[in-house]
Design a protein around this motif. Structure first.
Motif, PDB file in Angstrom:
ATOM      1  N   SER A   1       0.871  -1.154   0.054  1.00  0.00           N
ATOM      2  CA  SER A   1      -0.053  -0.036   0.002  1.00  0.00           C
ATOM      3  C   SER A   1       0.832   1.093  -0.076  1.00  0.00           C
ATOM      4  O   SER A   1       2.017   1.088   0.473  1.00  0.00           O
ATOM      5  CB  SER A   1      -0.967  -0.037   1.238  1.00  0.00           C
ATOM      6  N   GLU A   2       0.310   2.191  -0.285  1.00  0.00           N
ATOM      7  CA  GLU A   2       1.047   3.663  -0.501  1.00  0.00           C
ATOM      8  C   GLU A   2       1.621   3.953   0.911  1.00  0.00           C
ATOM      9  O   GLU A   2       2.530   4.990   0.688  1.00  0.00           O
ATOM     10  CB  GLU A   2       0.255   4.760  -0.889  1.00  0.00           C
ATOM     11  N   ASP A   3       1.067   3.721   1.962  1.00  0.00           N
ATOM     12  CA  ASP A   3       1.391   4.033   3.127  1.00  0.00           C
ATOM     13  C   ASP A   3       2.485   3.401   4.004  1.00  0.00           C
ATOM     14  O   ASP A   3       2.850   3.372   4.834  1.00  0.00           O
ATOM     15  CB  ASP A   3       0.318   4.438   4.284  1.00  0.00           C
ATOM     16  N   GLY A   4       2.660   2.050   3.097  1.00  0.00           N
ATOM     17  CA  GLY A   4       3.684   1.156   3.442  1.00  0.00           C
ATOM     18  C   GLY A   4       3.216   0.226   4.535  1.00  0.00           C
ATOM     19  O   GLY A   4       3.933  -0.577   5.224  1.00  0.00           O
ATOM     20  N   LYS A   5       1.874   0.022   5.054  1.00  0.00           N
ATOM     21  CA  LYS A   5       1.407  -0.314   6.063  1.00  0.00           C
ATOM     22  C   LYS A   5       0.942  -1.809   5.755  1.00  0.00           C
ATOM     23  O   LYS A   5       0.619  -2.766   6.820  1.00  0.00           O
ATOM     24  CB  LYS A   5       0.598   0.426   7.114  1.00  0.00           C
ATOM     25  N   THR A   6       0.595  -1.969   4.557  1.00  0.00           N
ATOM     26  CA  THR A   6      -0.160  -3.194   4.033  1.00  0.00           C
ATOM     27  C   THR A   6       0.411  -3.789   3.067  1.00  0.00           C
ATOM     28  O   THR A   6       1.002  -3.538   2.054  1.00  0.00           O
ATOM     29  CB  THR A   6      -1.592  -2.965   3.765  1.00  0.00           C
ATOM     30  N   LEU A   7       0.665  -5.246   3.315  1.00  0.00           N
ATOM     31  CA  LEU A   7       1.278  -6.038   1.975  1.00  0.00           C
ATOM     32  C   LEU A   7       0.422  -6.931   1.617  1.00  0.00           C
ATOM     33  O   LEU A   7      -0.068  -7.908   2.306  1.00  0.00           O
ATOM     34  CB  LEU A   7       2.843  -6.755   2.693  1.00  0.00           C
ATOM     35  N   THR A   8      -0.049  -7.000   0.445  1.00  0.00           N
ATOM     36  CA  THR A   8      -0.797  -8.055  -0.240  1.00  0.00           C
ATOM     37  C   THR A   8      -0.187  -9.052  -1.200  1.00  0.00           C
ATOM     38  O   THR A   8       0.302  -8.389  -2.063  1.00  0.00           O
ATOM     39  CB  THR A   8      -2.109  -7.446  -0.747  1.00  0.00           C
TER      40      THR A   8
END
Length: 275
Positions: free
Chosen positions: A9-16
């Motif tokens: 994610s753009e905020d660097g908090k979620t990896l899918t």
């Protein structure tokens, strides 16, 4: 791993990570397909200045609320989940600013995300993927979705979760306005007006006091004898004429007249005797 893809994610908090495993979805048996869900005790109306609260409850052990959510028309939002609330804030890729208090003249859309319990999942229960026959009952009212295929989304993989968006729209009320009823089809019935107090008995008018006796009029004081004016106060040095002086003058004149008459009479008598 061949064929997998990962997205940060753009905020660097979620990896899918996608395509880890490919498995054909098996539709549950008819007796284990969940196409009706019910949520009670949800707070659906607020006043301007209120902070969001989430009180929805599930009365069975088949599924639970992962989170409730409000999305504001002013690009704000907030959920009942600390995890999802990390997406709100002033940073790139955020879901918008957090709702700290509901604002006036702003519309807020309610949504809710449900997941199966572990036991229900193990027993083969699944949420239905047919949005057109899915039913949401919220606080005893069946929600009529205008576009079910857009507003109801079951996960594509295994039917273990379902997301309901655009459930209803709420506009906060001003403090001077009555609360919006939770059920728009059955608004809250106003209470009966209170009975006015019975006026008190004014009572009999008071009897006026009897006027007091004015009594006999007082006898006026006898006037004092006026004093003789002081000669020194006479202008030009003349003695003022009084009534007593006039009497003396008349007495003197009378005495002179009487003496004259007697003298004349005696003279005539002597004269006659001499003859």
């Amino acid at each position: 791993m061949t064929g997998t893809t990962s997205v940060v994610s753009e905020d660097g908090k979620t990896l899918t990570i996608k395509n880890i495993k490919t498995e054909e979805f098996k539709a549950p048996s008819a007796d284990k397909e969940i196409n009706t869900v019910e949520i009670n005790n949800a707070t659906l109306s607020f006043k301007v200045g209120d902070a969001p609260v989430f009180t929805g409850k599930i009365d069975n052990d088949m599924y639970y609320i992962d989170h409730e959510r409000w999305d504001g028309s002013d690009n704000t939002g907030w959920t009942s989940s600390e995890y999802w609330n990390q997406r709100y804030g002033d940073f790139a890729g955020s879901w918008g600013m957090p709702i700290t208090a509901f604002a006036a003249n702003t519309e807020y859309t309610y949504g809710v995300y449900l997941m199966l319990t572990k036991n229900a999942y193990k027993e083969g229960y699944r949420f239905s993927k047919d949005a057109n026959k899915f039913k949401l009952i919220l606080n005893g009212q069946t929600i009529n979705f205008s576009n079910p295929e857009n507003d109801i989304s079951t996960d594509d993989y295994d039917g273990f979760s379902v997301w309901f968006s655009n459930v209803l729209v709420m506009t906060p009320t001003q403090n001077s306005e009555p609360d919006n009823p939770s059920n728009p089809e059955n608004p809250n019935k106003p209470g009966e007006p209170s009975t006015p107090d019975k006026p008190s008995n004014p009572g009999e008018p008071a009897t006026p006091d009897k006027p007091s006796n004015p009594g006999e009029p007082a006898t006026p004081d006898k006037p004092s004898t006026p004093s003789i004016p002081n000669n020194s106060s006479n202008q030009n040095g003349k003695v003022p004429q009084t009534g007593a002086d006039n009497m003396i003058i008349w007495f003197t004149l009378g005495l002179i007249s009487s003496t004259s008459i007697i003298a004349i009479a005696m003279y005539r008598k002597r004269k006659k005797s001499s003859k």
